[in-house]
Design an enzyme around this catalytic site. Sequence first.
Site, PDB file in Angstrom:
ATOM      1  N   CYS A   1       0.843  -1.202   0.000  1.00  0.00           N
ATOM      2  CA  CYS A   1       0.000   0.000   0.000  1.00  0.00           C
ATOM      3  C   CYS A   1       0.878   1.252   0.000  1.00  0.00           C
ATOM      4  CB  CYS A   1      -0.911  -0.004   1.225  1.00  0.00           C
ATOM      5  SG  CYS A   1      -2.024   1.403   1.301  1.00  0.00           S
TER       6      CYS A   1
ATOM      7  N   ARG B   1     -13.042   0.643  -4.545  1.00  0.00           N
ATOM      8  CA  ARG B   1     -12.504   0.739  -3.187  1.00  0.00           C
ATOM      9  C   ARG B   1     -12.053   2.159  -2.855  1.00  0.00           C
ATOM     10  NH1 ARG B   1      -7.801  -0.585   0.178  1.00  0.00           N
ATOM     11  NH2 ARG B   1      -8.484  -2.040   1.795  1.00  0.00           N
TER      12      ARG B   1
END
Length: 501
Positions: free
Chosen positions: A318, A417
Amino acid sequence: MAKIIDDTSRTFDEFLLLPGLSEKVHVPSNVSLKTPLARGPVGSPRRSLNIPLVSAAMQSVSGSELSIALARKGGAGFIFCSQGIESQVAMVEQVKEHKAGFVVSDTNLKPSDPLRQAVALRKATGHSTIAITHDGTGHGTFAGLLMSDDFWEFKDDLDTPIERYYRPLSSLTWAPAGVSLTEATELLWKNKIKCLPVLEEDGRLSSLVFRKDYFDHHLFPDELTDDKKRLVVGAAVNTHDYRERVSALVEAGVDMLCFDSSDGYSAWQREGIEYTKAQCGDSVIVGGGNVVSREGFRYLADAGCDFIKVGIGGGSICITRGQKGIGRGQASAVFEVAAARDEYAKETGIYVPICSDGGLSNDTHIIIALALGADFVMMGKYFAMTAESPTPTIRHRGSLYKPYWGEGSARARNWQRYGTGGSMKFEEGVDAFVPFSGPLSDKVEITTAKLKSTMCNIGALSLAEFQNKAQLTLVSPMTFVEGGTSGVEQLDRHSIDEERA
């Protein structure tokens, strides 16, 4: 004017646990790792995990095979939602059907198919038993079974039709649809067979019951099951098509739903949670997140969340923090949200479990996360490395790896998302590889063994007691130097033995 919080954003690496008094009762065999999974009165959760581990809802992590393997160990998988509703539902159904004992056959051929198709199918699925039906489907009219020892791949003519080799129905023991799992197991045992076909009245194949599943049940005493003795499985949903997705997943038998978002402190997620709770009530667990603050927790708890995920930007693939400047050190986030959870419990009498999601690079991080207040942890890389993750194992320079990519990467194409309106203008995740670590079962056993050992050092027999007794100290960089090996050489013992010989 911006507000500066008087706080240092800390990570799990910055903490060590201080040992507590270990009594004679504090041995690993007495430790319970059971932990709350869903909100309920303090001390009475609606549902629990048998170990505090769940898998991340990611394309490269949580397929049906991994979810089955994890549920057998006492945890749970969350099937990713960055795919069509039908394919996600199919994955959920595979998990639920597996533990029921009555497995819908997904390895099927027709009698007229050549033997080489059986060889190819066996290699593709890893299944040694192939159901032979007249139309080659899992619910077609049953003709027989082709087992691994019915032919020799390198001796028999692979262009010969399967009908020359398979075991016809007339030679098999079978059971009618409606037979109980106990009765089916008795037939397997009495007839000393590996597979029992279950047939409908008109001769169509209903399911298969395997001897190995009976033994598996005894090998996995902590497996997580529902009230019908089926494995528990979760699934992710987004805030865009959740109305259609939720109903389809619930019909498939899903046990848990979790809104998958990089930032769950939003009106869209609250609306989705309230809708889902109104539709499902308490029959399905509904989680939300991710949040990193007291306010974020309270917002989702008041919306009716059954559990709340904590963490933004801490995952190994991430890059949200670097791309957008959003996030918080995972240790600080978990500690603050855990405090908010306890405050909420005192005020309302309702305990809402929290899940630490991201920032967990090793077993020690898992232990520190739980000590700081997490009820369970969600991991991506940890499970992506295992044999059961959905990606292929590849070899590079003599070592084995598995592909691993984030849901915020271009490869995942999971714009839902991140709320980017149907396209991704920049990435919040990377596409990479991780070392292959072997079977999930072996890895989880090592992790839980370490956790139990640490809990004994603290003087705790349950995770709740562990959190209450835990005392942590901040560490300096030199603490890690001191805690590692020093003044010694770690040589390859195999090489030493060769030189000695």
